[in-house]
Design an enzyme around this catalytic site. Structure first.
Site, PDB file in Angstrom:
ATOM      1  N   ASP A 210       5.988  -3.265   8.766  1.00 48.28           N
ATOM      2  CA  ASP A 210       5.439  -3.461   7.430  1.00 48.28           C
ATOM      3  C   ASP A 210       6.114  -4.694   6.836  1.00 48.28           C
ATOM      4  O   ASP A 210       7.127  -5.163   7.343  1.00 48.28           O
ATOM      5  CB  ASP A 210       5.732  -2.225   6.558  1.00 48.28           C
ATOM      6  CG  ASP A 210       5.224  -2.412   5.134  1.00 48.28           C
ATOM      7  OD1 ASP A 210       4.028  -2.704   4.961  1.00 48.28           O
ATOM      8  OD2 ASP A 210       6.024  -2.308   4.181  1.00 48.28           O
ATOM      9  N   SER A 211       5.564  -5.172   5.729  1.00 53.22           N
ATOM     10  CA  SER A 211       6.181  -6.298   5.045  1.00 53.22           C
ATOM     11  C   SER A 211       7.547  -5.915   4.458  1.00 53.22           C
ATOM     12  O   SER A 211       8.322  -6.789   4.098  1.00 53.22           O
ATOM     13  CB  SER A 211       5.258  -6.790   3.933  1.00 53.22           C
ATOM     14  OG  SER A 211       4.949  -5.721   3.065  1.00 53.22           O
TER      15      SER A 211
ATOM     16  N   TYR B 209       3.639  -9.628   1.394  1.00 49.48           N
ATOM     17  CA  TYR B 209       2.534 -10.199   2.148  1.00 49.48           C
ATOM     18  C   TYR B 209       1.265 -10.231   1.275  1.00 49.48           C
ATOM     19  O   TYR B 209       0.353 -10.995   1.542  1.00 49.48           O
ATOM     20  CB  TYR B 209       2.222  -9.360   3.398  1.00 49.48           C
ATOM     21  CG  TYR B 209       3.204  -9.483   4.551  1.00 49.48           C
ATOM     22  CD1 TYR B 209       4.435 -10.127   4.430  1.00 49.48           C
ATOM     23  CD2 TYR B 209       2.886  -8.933   5.791  1.00 49.48           C
ATOM     24  CE1 TYR B 209       5.308 -10.212   5.507  1.00 49.48           C
ATOM     25  CE2 TYR B 209       3.757  -9.020   6.874  1.00 49.48           C
ATOM     26  CZ  TYR B 209       4.971  -9.658   6.724  1.00 49.48           C
ATOM     27  OH  TYR B 209       5.836  -9.740   7.795  1.00 49.48           O
ATOM     28  N   GLY B 210       1.250  -9.372   0.285  1.00 49.09           N
ATOM     29  CA  GLY B 210       0.027  -9.149  -0.501  1.00 49.09           C
ATOM     30  C   GLY B 210      -0.426 -10.317  -1.350  1.00 49.09           C
ATOM     31  O   GLY B 210      -1.524 -10.302  -1.905  1.00 49.09           O
TER      32      GLY B 210
ATOM     33  N   CYS C 292       1.313  -2.002   7.235  1.00 45.19           N
ATOM     34  CA  CYS C 292       1.009  -2.823   6.053  1.00 45.19           C
ATOM     35  C   CYS C 292      -0.511  -3.040   5.960  1.00 45.19           C
ATOM     36  O   CYS C 292      -1.134  -3.513   6.910  1.00 45.19           O
ATOM     37  CB  CYS C 292       1.716  -4.163   6.210  1.00 45.19           C
ATOM     38  SG  CYS C 292       1.352  -5.336   4.906  1.00 45.19           S
TER      39      CYS C 292
ATOM     40  N   THR D 193      -2.135  -5.179   4.091  1.00 41.26           N
ATOM     41  CA  THR D 193      -2.490  -6.599   4.060  1.00 41.26           C
ATOM     42  C   THR D 193      -2.521  -7.159   5.482  1.00 41.26           C
ATOM     43  O   THR D 193      -3.440  -7.880   5.863  1.00 41.26           O
ATOM     44  CB  THR D 193      -1.485  -7.388   3.197  1.00 41.26           C
ATOM     45  OG1 THR D 193      -1.367  -6.753   1.914  1.00 41.26           O
ATOM     46  CG2 THR D 193      -1.923  -8.824   3.020  1.00 41.26           C
TER      47      THR D 193
ATOM     48  N   GLU E  65       8.191   0.237  -6.637  1.00 45.10           N
ATOM     49  CA  GLU E  65       9.554  -0.070  -6.171  1.00 45.10           C
ATOM     50  C   GLU E  65      10.589   0.154  -7.267  1.00 45.10           C
ATOM     51  O   GLU E  65      11.731   0.500  -6.990  1.00 45.10           O
ATOM     52  CB  GLU E  65       9.622  -1.507  -5.624  1.00 45.10           C
ATOM     53  CG  GLU E  65       8.855  -1.633  -4.326  1.00 45.10           C
ATOM     54  CD  GLU E  65       9.209  -2.862  -3.506  1.00 45.10           C
ATOM     55  OE1 GLU E  65      10.193  -3.556  -3.823  1.00 45.10           O
ATOM     56  OE2 GLU E  65       8.482  -3.118  -2.523  1.00 45.10           O
TER      57      GLU E  65
ATOM     58  N   CYS F 145      -3.031   0.328  -0.097  1.00 42.88           N
ATOM     59  CA  CYS F 145      -1.735  -0.371  -0.095  1.00 42.88           C
ATOM     60  C   CYS F 145      -0.650   0.670   0.144  1.00 42.88           C
ATOM     61  O   CYS F 145      -0.742   1.797  -0.349  1.00 42.88           O
ATOM     62  CB  CYS F 145      -1.516  -1.070  -1.435  1.00 42.88           C
ATOM     63  SG  CYS F 145       0.129  -1.785  -1.616  1.00 42.88           S
ATOM     64  N   THR F 146       0.370   0.258   0.901  1.00 43.12           N
ATOM     65  CA  THR F 146       1.443   1.189   1.268  1.00 43.12           C
ATOM     66  C   THR F 146       2.150   1.835   0.083  1.00 43.12           C
ATOM     67  O   THR F 146       2.680   2.933   0.199  1.00 43.12           O
ATOM     68  CB  THR F 146       2.512   0.424   2.071  1.00 43.12           C
ATOM     69  OG1 THR F 146       2.864  -0.768   1.344  1.00 43.12           O
ATOM     70  CG2 THR F 146       2.014   0.053   3.447  1.00 43.12           C
ATOM     71  N   HIS F 147       2.190   1.109  -1.040  1.00 44.17           N
ATOM     72  CA  HIS F 147       2.975   1.592  -2.179  1.00 44.17           C
ATOM     73  C   HIS F 147       2.241   2.600  -3.061  1.00 44.17           C
ATOM     74  O   HIS F 147       2.865   3.350  -3.805  1.00 44.17           O
ATOM     75  CB  HIS F 147       3.384   0.419  -3.071  1.00 44.17           C
ATOM     76  CG  HIS F 147       4.436  -0.460  -2.475  1.00 44.17           C
ATOM     77  ND1 HIS F 147       4.273  -1.091  -1.260  1.00 44.17           N
ATOM     78  CD2 HIS F 147       5.665  -0.819  -2.929  1.00 44.17           C
ATOM     79  CE1 HIS F 147       5.356  -1.810  -0.994  1.00 44.17           C
ATOM     80  NE2 HIS F 147       6.213  -1.662  -1.996  1.00 44.17           N
TER      81      HIS F 147
HETATM   82  N1  DGL Z   1       2.794  -3.539   2.402  1.00 43.43           N
HETATM   83  C1  DGL Z   1       1.887  -4.262   1.538  1.00 43.43           C
HETATM   84  C2  DGL Z   1       0.484  -3.687   1.717  1.00 43.43           C
HETATM   85  O1  DGL Z   1       0.291  -2.543   2.052  1.00 43.43           O
HETATM   86  C3  DGL Z   1       2.305  -4.200   0.082  1.00 43.43           C
HETATM   87  C4  DGL Z   1       3.540  -5.023  -0.236  1.00 43.43           C
HETATM   88  C5  DGL Z   1       3.346  -6.502   0.012  1.00 43.43           C
HETATM   89  O2  DGL Z   1       2.605  -7.152  -0.749  1.00 43.43           O
HETATM   90  O3  DGL Z   1       3.884  -6.974   0.975  1.00 43.43           O
HETATM   91  O4  DGL Z   1      -0.476  -4.390   1.519  1.00 43.43           O
END
Ligand code: DGL
Length: 265
Positions: free
Chosen positions: A10-11, A42-43, A73, A75, A152, A184-186
């Protein structure tokens, strides 16, 4: 081969929400997780940059002899999955098709809202994945960049969070969607707030469980399921200082994080 670990990247921290589902379904597997904390987010980045990082992440995991890779991730999955599968022979599972599958199973009226990072939404990967499953589906996409920071920071329950979620989700709800896909992961950390804002008639789904199912199917098909009934080991690699990863990541994973190493990319 079945004793080799599963690789997940993941990022940064977010992919731990996917790892959480994975270890629930496959508790005996060893896992190598890489969080690219030096280069997150990464987003906000372009396809080219995300692809370059993702190739490097896969190469890092392959050095640990992983038997399958999960691109946790969204993205990265959105932009790079097809290319990664062309470059590498190891089975690679993304989160976009599993997320789309979960949303299709949840919707009754065929109108789905997709929430994601700016880059994921720009890729239109979710629209394509949903339309592949059902050509008649209507998709309303919304990028929600502030939600990553809220998750976060742990600001997932207060008035600030509520008003930010409202601002992003209200225009989507206006389009009469009955399902919101957390792309999105978050966002799973914000699911309780998103449910509150969206109301009971809207289903809120994420990619976690379905991704774990996809991984299990591939491992079972290829005879790669770990046969020993002992708890799997988790090893974490990050590209920046581990401290914040350990601190914030504990909430994302739902358990203490140990065994973290720093690597330079
Ligand atoms: N892991 C990214 C996603 O799921 C979110 C965090 C980022 O922008 O890197 O898209």
């Amino acid at each position: 081969m079945n004793r080799q670990p599963i690789g997940v990247f993941d990022s940064g921290i977010g992919g731990l929400t996917i790892l959480r589902s994975l270890i629930r379904s496959l508790p005996h597997e060893d896992v190598i997780y890489f969080g690219d904390t030096a280069r997150v987010p990464y987003g906000t980045k372009s396809k080219d940059t995300v692809l370059k990082f993702s190739i490097e992440n896969v190469e890092l995991l392959l050095r640990h002899h992983v038997k399958l890779i999960v691109v946790a991730c969204h993205t990265s999955s959105a932009w790079t999955l097809e290319t990664l599968r062309q470059y590498f022979r190891v089975p690679i599972v993304g989160v976009v098709t599993p997320g789309a599958t979960a949303a299709m199973a949840a919707t009754h009226n065929g109108r789905i809202g997709v929430l994601g990072t700016a880059s994921t939404i720009r890729s239109k990967a979710y629209e394509r994945a949903l339309r592949r499953l059902d050509r008649s589906v209507s998709v309303v996409s919304q990028s929600c960049p502030l939600l990553v920071s809220l998750a976060e920071e742990g600001w997932t329950k207060d008035a600030i969070c509520r008003s930010v979620v409202q601002k992003y989700v209200a225009p989507v709800l206006k389009q009469r969607v009955d399902t919101l896909l957390l792309g999105c992961t978050h966002y799973p950390l914000l699911a309780p707030m998103i449910r509150r804002v969206a109301g009971r008639s809207v289903r809120v789904v994420d990619a976690g469980r379905q991704t774990a199912r996809a991984v299990t199917e591939i491992l079972a098909d290829q005879g790669l399921i770990h046969q020993y009934h002992r708890r799997g080991r988790m090893t974490f690699y990050v590209s920046d200082e581990p401290e914040r990863f350990v601190q914030v990541g504990t909430t994302f994973l739902g358990q203490r994080i140990r065994n973290v190493h720093r690597v330079s990319m």
